[in-house]
Scaffold this motif. Structure first.
Motif, PDB file in Angstrom:
ATOM      1  N   GLU A   7       0.809  -1.221   0.000  1.00  0.00           N
ATOM      2  CA  GLU A   7       0.000   0.000   0.000  1.00  0.00           C
ATOM      3  C   GLU A   7       0.842   1.272   0.000  1.00  0.00           C
ATOM      4  O   GLU A   7       0.340   2.337  -0.362  1.00  0.00           O
ATOM      5  N   CYS A   8       2.095   1.204   0.420  1.00  0.00           N
ATOM      6  CA  CYS A   8       2.884   2.410   0.658  1.00  0.00           C
ATOM      7  C   CYS A   8       4.190   2.392  -0.145  1.00  0.00           C
ATOM      8  O   CYS A   8       4.626   1.351  -0.624  1.00  0.00           O
ATOM      9  N   LYS A   9       4.805   3.558  -0.243  1.00  0.00           N
ATOM     10  CA  LYS A   9       6.022   3.687  -1.049  1.00  0.00           C
ATOM     11  C   LYS A   9       7.197   2.988  -0.395  1.00  0.00           C
ATOM     12  O   LYS A   9       7.968   2.276  -1.065  1.00  0.00           O
ATOM     13  N   ASP A  10       7.386   3.199   0.916  1.00  0.00           N
ATOM     14  CA  ASP A  10       8.485   2.534   1.603  1.00  0.00           C
ATOM     15  C   ASP A  10       8.085   2.222   3.031  1.00  0.00           C
ATOM     16  O   ASP A  10       7.284   2.940   3.644  1.00  0.00           O
ATOM     17  N   VAL A  11       8.634   1.130   3.565  1.00  0.00           N
ATOM     18  CA  VAL A  11       8.281   0.632   4.891  1.00  0.00           C
ATOM     19  C   VAL A  11       9.553   0.359   5.676  1.00  0.00           C
ATOM     20  O   VAL A  11      10.477  -0.285   5.173  1.00  0.00           O
ATOM     21  N   THR A  12       9.579   0.855   6.895  1.00  0.00           N
ATOM     22  CA  THR A  12      10.627   0.511   7.850  1.00  0.00           C
ATOM     23  C   THR A  12       9.975  -0.286   8.975  1.00  0.00           C
ATOM     24  O   THR A  12       9.078   0.217   9.655  1.00  0.00           O
ATOM     25  N   ALA A  13      10.392  -1.527   9.155  1.00  0.00           N
ATOM     26  CA  ALA A  13       9.812  -2.396  10.175  1.00  0.00           C
ATOM     27  C   ALA A  13      10.842  -2.616  11.283  1.00  0.00           C
ATOM     28  O   ALA A  13      11.982  -2.984  11.005  1.00  0.00           O
ATOM     29  N   VAL A  14      10.417  -2.385  12.525  1.00  0.00           N
ATOM     30  CA  VAL A  14      11.292  -2.569  13.680  1.00  0.00           C
ATOM     31  C   VAL A  14      10.829  -3.777  14.467  1.00  0.00           C
ATOM     32  O   VAL A  14       9.631  -3.933  14.730  1.00  0.00           O
TER      33      VAL A  14
END
Length: 568
Positions: free
Chosen positions: A99-106
């Protein structure tokens, strides 16, 4: 221990270990290794067979497509960036990537981060950071931040005198000025807890209701008012509350502060999950039977099992007011139906396969029904989503209920007759020998009189729930399912089954044996019942229905009892 596997699969996301302290502070144990094995051996997000064959709760919980339902209906802005805090084993991460341009997952646990890496191995717009959010230094701000089942643990992972507020204050600093925080958490006073279900995090019945008096500091949930106050005191100006049903972990319906459940919703409760399987010894009340009174007394928001809260300084919240998800279906049929504040109703495919096949079939169905001279609500297509205007007319099902209040059997039969006439009109007929029931190996005796007219194309959603009643005329909508060479009486049987399942009080006015005789279904009834079960098998994701305890097709199909026989 997974370096060789990662090297072999060469996943696209970036794995960032800069902040990892070489210890995983929580785990479900060895089952996590088995889950990673399932993820590695199957194409991304295709785990149903493995879940079904090796079922236990951790496997089902981490790999069920229902996990995605907490956010797969949400409208993310195009070209947005997301910070997912506590990605776990990646159940929701793939939705964010799509759904989104970029994802940062912690993620605190390297093992779980590895599961996310392999599960999202085709996602080039994902970075996974292993470590505690409170230690990590970020070089950007985000449009969205998600806390799905994370806030309640900050008494353990945030070292301060007010860990929950301090954690939210830190998060707000990572948001863009108009950014949004999405928080999913259990309700401290959720109805399941009043019924005796052990508190999710500490395993003690009534522990949250008793203010966590028997456990040390480290985990807690909140009431709606307390959560709203906490969020706003942490610096967010506005909140919008959603109520995932039956809970945020495996939701099938998303209510909101603008669209709360009605008495009809709670009576039907087709997606209700039986929590008693967790610990029947502690239960003191039946959750399902209490919902009607809770809704009628206007206290659903206090007793809802979970919250999903949209938090922002922006006042543009709650664009979606209601969503219903069908992730218990096979991949090609999974959709979200969502209502918007712009008075539109949207049918969003939840998988690429659904967009490529099922959505196209639904558009074709509209054209076929129009060609038959029958009125149907039309869609426009917007970026792969079917959009129609919200129609403020009574559902035919509700019109029948009004007639029932007056004990007006003649009016009820008149409306059923009207539906049956339109079913007969919906398609040209074929030879009685072409009847689909004769071709499925169900050992059904060929009988022209028993099954009546055979439709070339049968629209299975010509039901009392999928039709508006407008000045004496029927306006159909949501015609998803078609089968060829179907008895017209089966379409009516299908509609009546749903109606009587939802409103058993109809038996008092129009007994079902009388209805069966009126439409000459006596000799076809058992065959129709078996055919309905077979159709359920063709649509349902077996792992979700059999292991997840959900109902299929609004609860009308007795699926489990006959699936083994029908698979032969």
């Amino acid at each position: 221990m997974y370096e060789e596997l990662i090297a072999k699969m060469n996943p696209c996301p970036k794995l960032n270990l800069q902040w990892y302290k070489n210890e995983d502070l929580y785990s479900d144990g060895e089952v996590e290794d088995f889950i990673i094995k399932i993820i590695a051996e199957n194409r991304p997000e295709d785990y149903s067979n493995a879940v079904y064959e090796q079922f236990n709760w951790p496997i089902y919980y981490h790999l069920s497509p229902l996990r995605k339902n907490i956010l797969n209906w949400y409208k993310f802005k195009p070209d947005s960036s997301v910070l997912e805090i506590g990605c776990g084993m990646g159940a929701i991460t793939s939705v964010l990537c799509d759904e989104c341009k970029d994802v940062t997952a912690v993620e605190l646990s390297r093992k779980r981060a590895t599961a996310t890496l392999l599960r999202c191995r085709e996602k080039e717009n994902l970075e996974i950071i292993v470590g505690n959010l409170n230690d990590i230094e970020f070089d950007k701000k985000y449009d969205y931040i998600t806390l799905i089942g994370v806030l309640e643990y900050q008494g353990t992972y945030t070292e301060s005198t007010n860990p929950y507020m301090d954690f939210l204050v830190k998060i707000k600093q990572l948001l863009k000025p108009d950014g949004k925080l999405l928080v999913a958490i259990e309700n401290q006073y959720g109805l399941k807890y009043w019924c005796g279900m052990p508190e999710d995090h500490v395993g003690i019945p009534f522990e949250g209701i008793n203010q966590y008096r028997d456990v040390e500091r480290g985990v807690r949930t909140f009431s709606k008012t307390a959560l709203d106050t906490l969020i706003k005191e942490s610096g967010f100006h506005n909140t919008y509350f959603y109520y995932p049903y039956p809970d945020y972990k495996l939701p099938t319906v998303i209510y909101s502060q603008d669209v709360l459940p009605s008495k009809k919703d709670t009576i039907n409760s087709e997606n209700f999950r039986d929590y008693s399987s967790a610990d029947k010894n502690t239960l003191i009340a039946n959750e399902k039977k209490l919902y009607t009174d809770i809704v009628e007394n206007g206290v659903f928001e206090f007793f809802a099992n979970s919250f999903l809260v949209e938090c922002s300084d922006s006042s543009q919240l709650g664009e979606i007011t209601f969503a219903r998800l069908t992730s218990e279906r096979k991949e090609q049929y999974r959709m979200a139906t969502r209502f918007t504040k712009q008075n539109t109703v949207e049918k969003k495919p939840l998988t690429k396969m659904c967009e490529q096949t099922h959505v196209k079939q639904m558009l074709k169905n509209v054209d076929l029904i129009k060609q038959a001279g029958i009125k149907i609500a039309e869609y426009r297509v917007d970026d792969g989503i079917l959009v129609s205007s919200y129609i403020q007319k009574p559902i035919l099902e509700d019109v029948i209920m009004e007639a029932l209040k007056e004990n007006n059997a003649d009016e009820i039969y008149r409306l059923i007759d009207q539906v049956y006439r339109e079913i007969l009109q919906s398609s040209e007929q074929v030879s009685w020998k072409d009847n689909i029931l004769y071709t499925l190996g169900l050992e059904i005796e060929e009988n022209e009189e028993a099954f009546g007219p055979i439709l070339k194309v049968g629209f299975l959603d010509m039901s009392f729930r999928n039709s508006f009643y407008c000045d004496g005329e029927i306006l159909w909508f949501d015609q998803e399912w078609v089968l060829e060479a179907v008895p017209a009486k089966f379409i009516l049987y299908y509609a009546l089954t749903l109606l009587y399942y939802s409103y058993p009080q109809l038996e008092q006015c129009c007994p079902s044996p009388d209805v069966i005789k009126r439409y000459h279904m006596e000799n076809a009834y058992e065959a129709f019942k078996e055919f309905q079960e077979l159709f359920g098998y063709l649509v349902a994701d077996e792992a979700q229905v059999v292991t997840g305890g959900t109902f299929l097709i609004d609860g009308t199909v007795d699926y489990i009892s006959n699936v083994k026989k029908l698979m032969k």
